[in-house]
Design an enzyme around this catalytic site. Structure first.
Site, PDB file in Angstrom:
ATOM      1  N   GLY A 109       0.879  -1.261   0.021  1.00 15.33           N
ATOM      2  CA  GLY A 109      -0.166   0.094  -0.113  1.00 15.33           C
ATOM      3  C   GLY A 109       0.957   1.145   0.001  1.00 15.33           C
ATOM      4  O   GLY A 109       0.272   2.473   0.108  1.00 15.33           O
ATOM      5  N   GLU A 115       5.137   2.940   8.767  1.00 13.50           N
ATOM      6  CA  GLU A 115       4.440   1.509   9.622  1.00 13.50           C
ATOM      7  C   GLU A 115       5.724   0.879  10.267  1.00 13.50           C
ATOM      8  O   GLU A 115       5.646   0.617  11.372  1.00 13.50           O
ATOM      9  CB  GLU A 115       3.910   0.405   8.441  1.00 13.50           C
ATOM     10  CG  GLU A 115       2.720   0.932   7.862  1.00 13.50           C
ATOM     11  CD  GLU A 115       2.484  -0.001   6.894  1.00 13.50           C
ATOM     12  OE1 GLU A 115       1.231   0.042   6.441  1.00 13.50           O
ATOM     13  OE2 GLU A 115       3.196  -0.856   6.211  1.00 13.50           O
TER      14      GLU A 115
END
Ligand code: A5P
Length: 237
Positions: A109, A115
């Protein structure tokens, strides 16, 4: 799309919801929670928002992308930027692949840089996925976020490491990450040592970070996998 394919997609979506709900139930009052990106993490954000609303759960979320920030706002979760939080108690995120040793591949993504930062800042890192993400070894292309200025050099160096880099495109243009950078998806075939490969890729000038998450880097890593027999919890001993 055939009826069979549509049914398989529905089944996987059902499993993503099941594992996301199990993770939302882990969250305790007063927690600071890292909010991952992708469809499974989105379900998690939705279930967490439901708990905030129904149980008046007092939590603060740290988003890992613009998309997870928007989802959190939509589902009524208070937000805090990473630099403004004193701590992150738990981060919950999806994955694109999980190998037998619990190394992860992320970034399909395009959000793997933030992240990884949020996961590294968290005391506990919980990965949620359906069983289709499990594999023996990582062999899909590795997302590599690159400063646009260094794109050509990064392509050359990734090829020298044995990879075949392809610039990620979206709607006929180069995909641009939330950080304003490009992504090269580099195919190395099967990766023998995830930790070594992660380090080698990150030593290329202009590379911001890549989507390999070696299990050794996360001491409190837990992987929740939804399958036909329910949610299985995996940890390294
Ligand atoms: C986002 O960049 C990725 O790291 C996601 O975690 C990953 O793509 C998982 O997505 P799904 O939950 O949609 O499969």
């Amino acid at each position: 799309m055939s009826a069979k394919t549509a049914k398989a997609e529905d089944d996987v979506a059902g499993l993503k919801k099941e594992v996301a709900k199990a993770a939302a139930e882990l969250i305790e009052n007063d927690s600071v929670v890292g909010l991952g990106s992708g469809s499974t993490a989105n379900y998690f954000i939705e279930f967490l928002g439901e708990r905030v609303r129904k149980e008046k759960l007092g939590i603060v979320g740290v988003p890992t992308s613009r998309a997870s920030e928007e989802a959190a706002k939509r589902f009524g979760i208070m937000l805090c930027a990473l630099d403004e939080c004193e701590r992150v108690d738990i981060a919950v995120d999806g994955a694109d692949l999980i190998d037998a040793k619990l190394n992860l591949l992320k970034g399909y993504g395009g959000a793997h840089v933030r992240e990884k930062i949020v996961a590294a800042a968290a005391k506990r890192f919980v990965v949620i996925a359906d069983y289709t993400k499990r594999c023996r070894a990582i062999s899909l292309p590795v997302p590599v976020e690159v400063l646009p200025f260094g794109l050509r050099l990064a392509e050359k160096k990734l090829a020298e490491l044995g990879g075949k880099p392809a610039l990620r495109m979206k709607e006929g243009r180069a995909f641009v990450s939330d950080n304003g950078n490009f992504i090269l998806d580099a195919d190395f075939g099967e990766i023998k040592s995830v930790k070594k490969m992660e380090e080698k890729i990150n030593s290329i000038p202009g590379v911001i970070d890549n989507g390999l998450f070696p299990f050794e880097d996360f001491s409190q890593l837990e992987v929740y996998i939804a399958g036909k027999d329910g949610v299985e919890r995996l940890r390294r001993r």
